[in-house]
Design an enzyme around this catalytic site. Structure first.
Site, mmCIF file in Angstrom:
data_model
loop_
_atom_site.group_PDB
_atom_site.id
_atom_site.type_symbol
_atom_site.label_atom_id
_atom_site.label_comp_id
_atom_site.label_asym_id
_atom_site.label_seq_id
_atom_site.Cartn_x
_atom_site.Cartn_y
_atom_site.Cartn_z
ATOM 1 C CD GLU A 1 -8.595 1.350 -1.871
ATOM 2 O OE1 GLU A 1 -8.903 0.627 -3.015
ATOM 3 O OE2 GLU A 1 -8.563 1.233 -0.725
ATOM 4 C CG HIS B 1 -4.926 2.872 -3.441
ATOM 5 N ND1 HIS B 1 -4.893 4.000 -2.781
ATOM 6 C CD2 HIS B 1 -4.685 2.807 -4.523
ATOM 7 C CE1 HIS B 1 -4.422 4.824 -3.569
ATOM 8 N NE2 HIS B 1 -4.228 4.022 -4.847
ATOM 9 N NE ARG C 1 -3.564 0.060 2.587
ATOM 10 C CZ ARG C 1 -4.141 0.473 3.968
ATOM 11 N NH1 ARG C 1 -4.170 -0.271 4.888
ATOM 12 N NH2 ARG C 1 -4.757 1.650 4.091
ATOM 13 C CG HIS C 2 -1.265 4.766 -0.041
ATOM 14 N ND1 HIS C 2 -1.411 5.294 1.141
ATOM 15 C CD2 HIS C 2 -2.344 4.322 -0.392
ATOM 16 C CE1 HIS C 2 -2.564 4.972 1.434
ATOM 17 N NE2 HIS C 2 -3.300 4.116 0.517
ATOM 18 C CG ASN D 1 -4.483 6.110 5.169
ATOM 19 O OD1 ASN D 1 -3.443 5.912 4.425
ATOM 20 N ND2 ASN D 1 -5.580 5.616 4.777
ATOM 21 N NE ARG E 1 -5.013 6.853 -0.864
ATOM 22 C CZ ARG E 1 -5.855 7.368 -1.579
ATOM 23 N NH1 ARG E 1 -5.690 8.374 -2.177
ATOM 24 N NH2 ARG E 1 -6.971 6.554 -1.527
HETATM 25 O O1 F6P Z 1 -9.331 3.737 4.489
HETATM 26 C C1 F6P Z 1 -8.334 3.390 3.342
HETATM 27 C C2 F6P Z 1 -9.032 2.729 2.501
HETATM 28 O O2 F6P Z 1 -7.912 2.775 1.283
HETATM 29 C C3 F6P Z 1 -10.037 3.652 1.718
HETATM 30 O O3 F6P Z 1 -9.697 4.901 0.745
HETATM 31 C C4 F6P Z 1 -11.011 2.511 1.070
HETATM 32 O O4 F6P Z 1 -12.445 2.759 1.019
HETATM 33 C C5 F6P Z 1 -10.824 1.535 2.342
HETATM 34 O O5 F6P Z 1 -9.580 1.634 2.520
HETATM 35 C C6 F6P Z 1 -11.202 0.053 1.622
HETATM 36 O O6 F6P Z 1 -11.098 -0.900 2.826
HETATM 37 P P1 F6P Z 1 -12.822 -1.305 3.263
HETATM 38 O O7 F6P Z 1 -13.080 -2.111 1.961
HETATM 39 O O8 F6P Z 1 -12.174 -2.212 4.220
HETATM 40 O O9 F6P Z 1 -13.528 -0.303 3.764
#
Ligand code: F6P
Length: 399
Positions: A281, A347, A209-210, A216, A261
């Site tokens: 992402e 991501h 990941r970044h 975050n 990122r």
């Molecule tokens: O929080 C970081 C992130 O990359 C968000 O941009 C994304 O929506 C999420 O994680 C994805 O994870 P999850 O599907 O568990 O919400």
């Protein structure tokens, strides 16, 4: 599947099952060799595969039919695509498969694997067959000699696919040549496209990941925030780690998403990078930039719906995990084709989907895989699956 023993049919079948299951099509392989080992036990010597050995030939035909029955039953009940993994090396055998498929109203595609490069066959023999339960406890030289005789029995009666045998694809020498016959339609076309790009390779793929972003830190999802101080430090740690762990780093391909990122995380590597929109992402649509607590408060219905089915749930005007899987398909096909090592900086959701593909995990597990920040994941393909190594790097942060 069609092909002589030790041509890589089972490897190909397994990759195909993994790929199609990952795309969401229930797919399963039915391997006649496995069925033989379970039903009559492993360890038959080459004489068992001699077509002149009538008793054994009858038994082998019965085993092949049993496995085909299993495949058909499964297709009628729960399945979408069955991979019938056997030599199917004569026109007669394939004619009976065709008759059966027509009677059941199933679409049929033959995938023929042809190899006339002795080095590939030798590698295949050593990597897979010598480790098979058929040769447990047998000295290597003896096992090799026996397997070569087994191949010779099949060679004697092998008939390559003819133009009159319906839809098929022939892959020669690991994709050096691909011949396609009467292939129409979406899924079949996708299968052929995937197989044409498939390489047998042990070069690793690195994923990360970044570095931590400002979003975050705030618990906000999506967006295009820059790196936090810790995130920028991780970018430096990553560059140092890659230089240490991969001395020929100049040969490394670095792929990022189009979001800041990931690009900033890759920058200290000092390597040329390619950025893919397909690696962006998961798009949270109306929820972009919100925290999970804000979503729960202001859109409780959405929050609950996602909790119930995280794989299929699609954010309003955004994406679902299934959407992400389908959009990164093209990246995976490119990765399968590549012979040089690649580092992917992407991501959480995207990397979950990638790991699920390489590890052939059940699709429903994808949205729940552990995918921490500031960790490098090294995936190394082997004939049997994928080795995974995770290296956490400084500074460690909350996810
Ligand atoms: O929080 C970081 C992130 O990359 C968000 O941009 C994304 O929506 C999420 O994680 C994805 O994870 P999850 O599907 O568990 O919400």
């Amino acid at each position: 599947m069609v092909g002589l023993p030790a041509r890589g049919k089972t490897f190909t079948a397994r990759k195909l099952v993994g790929y199609l299951s990952w795309l969401g099509y229930p797919t399963q392989a039915f391997n006649v060799g496995e069925h033989r080992r379970v039903t009559v036990g492993p360890g038959q010597s080459h004489e068992y595969f001699d077509p002149a050995n009538e008793d054994a030939a009858r038994q082998r035909a019965g085993l092949a039919k049993d496995a085909l029955d299993d495949a058909c039953r499964w297709l009628r009940q729960a399945g979408r695509i069955a991979v019938y993994d056997a030599t199917n090396s004569t026109r007669e055998r394939r004619r009976s498969i065709r008759k059966r498929a027509e009677a059941e109203d199933f679409e049929l595609l033959f995938v023929e694997i042809v190899n006339d490069d002795p080095a590939i066959i030798e590698a295949n023999l050593r990597e897979t067959k010598l480790r098979s339960p058929d040769y447990e406890g047998v000295p290597e030289a003896q096992a090799l000699a026996d397997f070569r005789k087994r191949i010779a029995h099949y060679e004697n009666e092998y008939e390559t696919l003819g133009e009159d045998e319906g839809a098929w694809v022939r892959l020669r020498n690991r994709g050096a040549q691909v011949v396609i016959n009467r292939v129409y339609g979406y899924i079949v076309g996708r299968v052929v496209f995937f197989l044409s790009n498939l390489q047998v390779s042990d070069r690793p793929v690195w994923l990360t990941r970044h570095g931590q972003s400002v979003f975050n830190m705030q618990g906000r999802i999506g967006g295009d925030a820059s790196l936090s101080v810790s995130g920028a430090e991780y970018a430096q740690s990553l560059a140092a780690h890659v230089r240490d762990a991969f001395p020929a780093a100049a040969n490394l391909d670095v792929w990022t998403s189009t979001l800041r990122r990931t690009i900033l995380t890759a920058e200290p590597l000092g390597l040329q990078t390619g950025s893919w929109k397909a690696l962006d992402e998961i798009h949270a649509g109306a929820c972009e930039g919100m925290t999970y607590a804000e979503i729960e408060r202001s859109m409780p219905g959405e929050f609950q719906a996602r909790r119930r089915d995280k794989l299929e749930y699609r954010y309003p005007r955004g994406e679902s995990y299934l959407d992400v899987i389908h959009r990164i398909d093209r990246v995976l096909i490119e990765l399968e084709r590549y012979r040089t090592p690649v580092l992917v900086v992407a991501h959480r959701a995207v990397l979950r989907a990638m790991v699920a593909y390489f590890q052939q995990l059940p699709i429903v597990e994808t949205p729940h895989l552990d995918m921490p920040l500031h960790t490098v994941i090294k995936l190394t393909p082997t004939a049997y699956g994928c080795l995974e190594e995770r290296v956490p790097l400084a500074p460690q942060v909350e996810n």
